[in-house]
Design an enzyme around this catalytic site. Sequence first.
Site, PDB file in Angstrom:
ATOM      1  CB  CYS A   1      -0.890  18.816  58.811  1.00 12.20           C
ATOM      2  SG  CYS A   1      -2.095  19.165  57.508  1.00 12.20           S
TER       3      CYS A   1
ATOM      4  CB  CYS B   1      -7.168  13.728  58.371  1.00 14.81           C
ATOM      5  SG  CYS B   1      -7.568  15.423  58.828  1.00 14.81           S
TER       6      CYS B   1
END
Length: 261
Positions: A184, A70
């Site tokens: 992302c 992440c």
Amino acid sequence: MKIGFFDSGLGGLTILKAVAKELSQYDYAFYGDTKNLPYGDKTESEIYELTKKGVKHLFDEGSALVIIACNTASAETARRLQQEFLLTEYPDRKILGIIVPTVEMMSFDKKTNVALLATKRTVESKKYDLELQLKSNGNVVLHSIPAPELVPLIELGEIEAATEAAISRIEKEASESTVIVLGCTHYSQLKQGLRLHFGDTKSILSQDEIIPNKLSEYLTNHPEITSRLTNTGERSIHLTEHRPDYDLVMGQFLGGVYVGE
Ligand code: DGL
């Protein structure tokens, strides 16, 4: 022992899927903090505490190494977790982020216009700016596009709508860029649509195509970790909150077992 993957939701599964395909001999565990998604609008200390909880879960469940799959959590917590948490609580394990390996894969022999599509928190952390400036010797002009609105669309499987929204932001805010970093893990799912739209005019960097090689390199250079990894074919998924529509996504992931909290 396993290789653990942490994400704020299901986006990190795209990275794990690519890694498990390339390095299929190892055992894997995934922790998705679906209850607290999105991280992109949270404060640094909230993200730190939530990420620490997930990483601890993965270590206690038998991961020798945890990849923070992440960008938001990598930007805000990876270094601090390595320095403040790992050394005192799990000194024989490792934590890796995904921003540094992404930047390491890029080459800059001439001035390059780069667009970064990421969450608000990742953009505000300036982690990409810092790493890119270091790596490129100032040869990069970076346009950061905070696009947190794409995350919930992708979690709902609305890939086409998310791709259109991403194209419109890139065209409005970074039309002159020649490299687009999908910063992302959720956005990896937009790579095909973006490549189809932009053709040769922009190269799209997607972390599911970067992390498997970088991890393989890391494992070759770290026999003290690699020698502890087991090969039983285990793939487990732990979500902090389950919704019925997640079953489809998880089903696509190598028959992973769902263990709810
Ligand atoms: N997948 C996360 C990332 O790579 C972001 C999603 C979120 O906002 O939680 O940044």
